[in-house]
Motif scaffolding. Structure first.
Motif, mmCIF file in Angstrom:
data_model
loop_
_atom_site.group_PDB
_atom_site.id
_atom_site.type_symbol
_atom_site.label_atom_id
_atom_site.label_comp_id
_atom_site.label_asym_id
_atom_site.label_seq_id
_atom_site.Cartn_x
_atom_site.Cartn_y
_atom_site.Cartn_z
ATOM 1 N N PHE A 158 -10.903 17.168 24.688
ATOM 2 C CA PHE A 158 -9.923 18.100 25.191
ATOM 3 C C PHE A 158 -9.716 19.129 24.379
ATOM 4 C CE2 PHE A 158 -7.274 15.492 22.807
ATOM 5 C CZ PHE A 158 -6.367 16.170 22.562
ATOM 6 N N ASN A 159 -9.146 20.332 24.905
ATOM 7 C CA ASN A 159 -9.030 21.734 24.084
ATOM 8 C C ASN A 159 -7.471 21.818 23.762
ATOM 9 O OD1 ASN A 159 -11.582 22.240 24.222
ATOM 10 N ND2 ASN A 159 -11.268 24.332 24.692
ATOM 11 N N GLN A 160 -7.301 22.180 22.573
ATOM 12 C CA GLN A 160 -6.023 22.770 22.143
ATOM 13 C C GLN A 160 -5.597 23.933 22.527
ATOM 14 O OE1 GLN A 160 -6.863 23.185 17.460
ATOM 15 N NE2 GLN A 160 -4.791 24.056 17.805
ATOM 16 N N SER A 161 -4.620 24.504 22.481
ATOM 17 C CA SER A 161 -4.134 25.597 23.291
ATOM 18 C C SER A 161 -4.864 26.830 22.490
ATOM 19 C CB SER A 161 -2.600 26.012 23.045
ATOM 20 O OG SER A 161 -2.027 25.016 23.426
ATOM 21 N N GLN A 162 -5.005 27.938 23.495
ATOM 22 C CA GLN A 162 -5.665 29.196 22.892
ATOM 23 C C GLN A 162 -4.609 30.058 22.996
ATOM 24 O OE1 GLN A 162 -9.488 30.135 24.830
ATOM 25 N NE2 GLN A 162 -8.922 32.202 24.647
ATOM 26 N N TYR A 163 -4.150 30.672 21.850
ATOM 27 C CA TYR A 163 -2.897 31.669 21.760
ATOM 28 C C TYR A 163 -3.636 33.234 21.543
ATOM 29 C CZ TYR A 163 0.567 28.020 21.990
ATOM 30 O OH TYR A 163 1.329 27.189 22.196
ATOM 31 N N PRO A 164 -3.081 34.239 21.894
ATOM 32 C CA PRO A 164 -3.360 35.679 21.588
ATOM 33 C C PRO A 164 -3.056 35.929 20.173
ATOM 34 C CG PRO A 164 -1.629 35.811 23.243
ATOM 35 C CD PRO A 164 -1.963 34.216 22.940
ATOM 36 N N ARG A 165 -3.892 36.716 19.558
ATOM 37 C CA ARG A 165 -3.360 37.001 18.068
ATOM 38 C C ARG A 165 -2.456 38.199 18.373
ATOM 39 N NH1 ARG A 165 -8.864 36.369 14.736
ATOM 40 N NH2 ARG A 165 -8.384 34.405 13.623
ATOM 41 N N VAL A 166 -1.513 38.421 17.516
ATOM 42 C CA VAL A 166 -0.406 39.293 17.806
ATOM 43 C C VAL A 166 -0.830 40.715 16.771
ATOM 44 C CG1 VAL A 166 1.815 40.213 17.700
ATOM 45 C CG2 VAL A 166 1.264 38.031 18.510
ATOM 46 N N VAL A 167 -1.084 42.092 17.571
ATOM 47 C CA VAL A 167 -1.372 43.038 16.574
ATOM 48 C C VAL A 167 0.096 43.329 15.919
ATOM 49 C CG1 VAL A 167 -1.951 45.640 16.696
ATOM 50 C CG2 VAL A 167 -2.872 44.032 18.045
ATOM 51 N N ALA A 168 0.174 43.560 14.543
ATOM 52 C CA ALA A 168 1.260 43.320 13.798
ATOM 53 C C ALA A 168 2.184 44.805 14.054
ATOM 54 C CB ALA A 168 1.088 43.253 12.334
ATOM 55 N N ASP A 169 1.628 45.958 14.016
ATOM 56 C CA ASP A 169 2.251 46.846 14.013
ATOM 57 C C ASP A 169 3.068 47.089 15.308
ATOM 58 O OD1 ASP A 169 0.069 47.844 15.126
ATOM 59 O OD2 ASP A 169 -0.081 49.435 13.764
ATOM 60 N N GLU A 170 2.322 46.990 16.615
ATOM 61 C CA GLU A 170 2.892 46.947 17.757
ATOM 62 C C GLU A 170 3.531 45.765 18.355
ATOM 63 O OE1 GLU A 170 -0.148 49.520 20.461
ATOM 64 O OE2 GLU A 170 -1.250 48.754 18.430
ATOM 65 N N PHE A 171 3.303 44.637 17.735
ATOM 66 C CA PHE A 171 3.623 43.496 18.334
ATOM 67 C C PHE A 171 3.179 43.290 19.647
ATOM 68 C CE2 PHE A 171 6.297 39.440 18.186
ATOM 69 C CZ PHE A 171 6.245 39.135 16.844
ATOM 70 N N LEU A 172 1.913 43.366 19.965
ATOM 71 C CA LEU A 172 1.492 42.929 21.153
ATOM 72 C C LEU A 172 0.384 42.193 21.269
ATOM 73 C CD1 LEU A 172 1.408 46.636 22.887
ATOM 74 C CD2 LEU A 172 2.933 44.551 23.659
ATOM 75 N N PRO A 173 0.131 41.394 22.309
ATOM 76 C CA PRO A 173 -1.283 40.465 22.111
ATOM 77 C C PRO A 173 -2.384 41.496 21.916
ATOM 78 C CG PRO A 173 0.051 40.246 24.200
ATOM 79 C CD PRO A 173 0.535 41.378 23.807
ATOM 80 N N TRP A 174 -3.387 41.013 20.991
ATOM 81 C CA TRP A 174 -4.668 41.751 20.948
ATOM 82 C C TRP A 174 -5.535 41.826 22.217
ATOM 83 C CZ3 TRP A 174 -8.314 40.850 16.235
ATOM 84 C CH2 TRP A 174 -8.936 42.175 15.945
ATOM 85 N N PRO A 175 -5.743 40.930 22.863
ATOM 86 C CA PRO A 175 -6.337 40.803 24.117
ATOM 87 C C PRO A 175 -5.919 41.814 25.036
ATOM 88 C CG PRO A 175 -6.036 38.575 23.421
ATOM 89 C CD PRO A 175 -5.038 39.329 22.415
ATOM 90 N N SER A 176 -4.719 42.058 25.154
ATOM 91 C CA SER A 176 -4.014 43.037 26.164
ATOM 92 C C SER A 176 -4.629 44.522 25.525
ATOM 93 C CB SER A 176 -2.479 42.966 26.105
ATOM 94 O OG SER A 176 -1.852 43.405 24.992
ATOM 95 N N LYS A 177 -4.767 44.660 24.279
ATOM 96 C CA LYS A 177 -4.938 45.918 23.644
ATOM 97 C C LYS A 177 -6.688 46.072 23.694
ATOM 98 C CE LYS A 177 -2.681 47.980 21.469
ATOM 99 N NZ LYS A 177 -1.930 49.333 22.186
ATOM 100 N N GLY A 178 -7.425 45.146 24.429
ATOM 101 C CA GLY A 178 -8.728 45.216 24.720
ATOM 102 C C GLY A 178 -9.777 44.428 23.774
ATOM 103 N N LYS A 179 -9.059 43.550 23.084
ATOM 104 C CA LYS A 179 -9.782 42.753 22.242
ATOM 105 C C LYS A 179 -9.930 41.370 22.945
ATOM 106 C CE LYS A 179 -11.957 41.720 18.139
ATOM 107 N NZ LYS A 179 -13.291 42.365 17.811
ATOM 108 N N THR A 180 -11.076 41.375 23.881
ATOM 109 C CA THR A 180 -11.029 40.074 24.646
ATOM 110 C C THR A 180 -12.180 39.139 24.185
ATOM 111 O OG1 THR A 180 -12.714 41.402 25.996
ATOM 112 C CG2 THR A 180 -10.317 41.475 26.620
ATOM 113 N N ASP A 181 -12.931 39.478 22.974
ATOM 114 C CA ASP A 181 -13.734 38.351 22.610
ATOM 115 C C ASP A 181 -13.267 37.406 21.795
ATOM 116 O OD1 ASP A 181 -13.153 39.494 20.151
ATOM 117 O OD2 ASP A 181 -15.298 40.357 19.933
ATOM 118 N N LYS A 182 -13.483 36.362 21.231
ATOM 119 C CA LYS A 182 -13.044 35.069 20.692
ATOM 120 C C LYS A 182 -12.038 35.601 19.551
ATOM 121 C CE LYS A 182 -16.170 31.282 21.537
ATOM 122 N NZ LYS A 182 -17.010 30.045 20.628
ATOM 123 N N ASP A 183 -12.376 37.024 18.803
ATOM 124 C CA ASP A 183 -11.471 37.304 17.610
ATOM 125 C C ASP A 183 -10.144 37.459 18.052
ATOM 126 O OD1 ASP A 183 -13.265 36.873 15.581
ATOM 127 O OD2 ASP A 183 -14.289 38.905 15.552
ATOM 128 N N GLY A 184 -9.994 37.619 19.313
ATOM 129 C CA GLY A 184 -8.620 38.000 20.042
ATOM 130 C C GLY A 184 -7.721 36.857 19.956
#
Length: 467
Positions: A158-184
């Motif tokens: 089974f898989n553990q959770s997958q959480y979005p990395r947060v862009v530090a200066d804007e405090f927004l999820p990185w995938p919502s800023k366009g980083k949709t690959d695994k690094d997000g």
């Protein structure tokens, strides 16, 4: 300000289609706790060394009856869960770390499967194996476990959770800023095991099969094998949680330790220690034990606490820079959950139950004559009289598994070795014996070959003339 940040983050997270509602709410809850700054600071004066009732010495545990039927009864209450979310990148491997070959052509995962198979065969029990993957290891693991299709054990992934990395200066999820690959994205630490076990349906499945305890360990800890004395003790004493701890050596001074604080046992990590007390924390005199991350947890208790949303483990902020962007990931550790369970204890186990392979220097230990392999169990050579293992320091030329293996015709004998340091372009022949304190340093630009059959004792070697 914190409320505004959280509101913006909540809105952006709602639009992420790649993760489940459970993952979204888990992520937002973690960030909300982080922003509120409600982390409990441990009052140093209230910390006490736990008594033997709280951290039980292993040699005081009663041995369960040597009866096959009684042992089967105990084992039928157990499931084994290995944390399998890590990649072998630090050792130069791609894919899950658990598929690195450890010894005799067997990988970590092969050894785990062989161990559980031999237990089930011997006692007629049905101990299942669960692998908690991350999104990084999930697909590879599914392919790898196919080779155990004819195995006699039930293997669940089974898989553990997958959480979005947060862009530090804007405090927004990185995938919502366009980083949709695994690094997000990131897996939020092994503290996530409890909600993930529940959300995946595996917790209810285990309970429906009459399982009572899960033994959780890192897949790269070769010492983390099922122990009947521990299982027997927990079932009889009805302990909901048990952390295996072992005596600290100078190599483990940064490891988390167990303390008693206001009547409850809890994990103290170096990050929670006030600066003024860090040296005290690292001292082997005051804090004699550290967490091996071998954990035994009652399944009904996990269900009760997850449903009540009661597992508020300390948050570990992990700031990183990825592709030039400063991001924040918040994590938790499974060991920190100890303070939420009833009748939680530590057990002070022998060092043999902690044999992790984090680097090629650890691989050299387990591939050497210091250990033998029987039925998937790695057993220490009784000819070694020193209870601690030799310290091994290998230069960057040995860091990756491929180059490490290429530099040894065969792994040297190290039963009588105290310490080894190797620097530079060094190559080892076969049948070499190392004893005492050995340092081997190749001069810059020079290839230094240690010949077949060399016996080196208490020597500094800088060139062929020193051999």
């Amino acid at each position: 300000m914190a409320d505004e940040k959280l509101a913006k983050l909540r809105e952006a997270t709602a639009g992420l289609t790649q993760i489940s509602d459970n993952e979204k709410s888990g992520f937002l809850s973690l960030v909300g706790r982080y922003l509120s700054g409600d982390e409990e600071i441990i009052e140093w004066a209230k910390i006490h060394t736990p008594t033997d009732e709280v951290v039980v010495p292993y040699d005081t545990l009663e041995s369960p009856p040597e009866d096959i039927e009684a042992t089967k009864k105990l084992l039928d209450k157990l499931a084994v869960l290995k944390l399998n979310g890590g990649l072998g990148t630090t050792m130069g491997c791609t894919g899950p770390k658990s598929v690195i070959e450890v010894r005799n052509g067997f990988t970590f995962l092969d050894l785990i499967v062989i161990q559980i198979e031999s237990l089930n065969k011997k006692y007629g029990s049905n101990v299942p194996l669960l692998l908690m993957n991350s999104f990084n290891t999930h697909e590879d693991t599914l392919k790898i476990v196919e080779k155990y299709a004819n195995s006699s054990i039930d293997i669940h992934t089974f898989n553990q959770s997958q959480y979005p990395r947060v862009v530090a200066d804007e405090f927004l999820p990185w995938p919502s800023k366009g980083k949709t690959d695994k690094d997000g994205w990131y897996p939020p630490g092994h503290g996530d095991i409890f909600p993930s076990l529940m959300n995946s349906g595996k917790l209810d499945l285990l309970l429906s099969q009459g399982k009572e305890y899960v033994f959780i360990a890192n897949s790269d800890n070769l010492g983390a094998i099922v122990d009947m004395k521990i299982l027997n003790h927990l079932i009889h004493k009805q302990n909901e949680y048990c952390m295996e701890v072992t005596p600290k050596t100078l190599a483990d001074v940064k490891g988390g330790t167990l303390i008693s604080c206001e009547g409850r046992v809890q994990l103290l990590e170096i990050a929670q220690v006030p600066d003024a007390h860090v040296n005290e924390f690292k001292s082997i005199e005051k804090f004699k034990i550290f967490n091996t991350n071998n954990l035994w947890v009652n399944l009904k208790a996990i269900k009760r606490l997850v449903e009540a949303d009661a597992l508020k483990m300390e948050i570990i902020p992990n700031p990183k820079e990825v592709d030039g962007v400063k991001v924040l990931q918040l994590e938790t550790a499974a060991g920190a959950a100890i303070r939420f369970f009833d009748h939680a204890i530590g057990i002070n186990v022998p060092r043999s139950r902690f044999l992790p392979v984090k680097a090629t220097s650890d691989l050299q230990l387990v591939q050497s004559d210091l250990y033998t392999l029987v039925d998937g169990f790695v057993t220490r050579n009784s000819a070694r009289t020193n209870p601690s293992n030799p310290s091994i320091e290998l230069g960057p030329e040995f860091k990756k598994v491929g180059s490490f293996l290429g530099r040894f015709k065969s792994i040297p004998s190290i039963v009588e070795l105290d310490s080894l340091k190797v620097f530079g372009d060094v190559w080892f022949g076969s049948g070499i014996v190392l004893k005492g304190k050995v340092t081997i340093t190749a001069k810059p630009g020079v290839k230094l070959e240690i010949p077949d059959g060399a016996v080196i004792e208490n020597k500094d070697i800088n060139g062929p003339e020193d051999l």
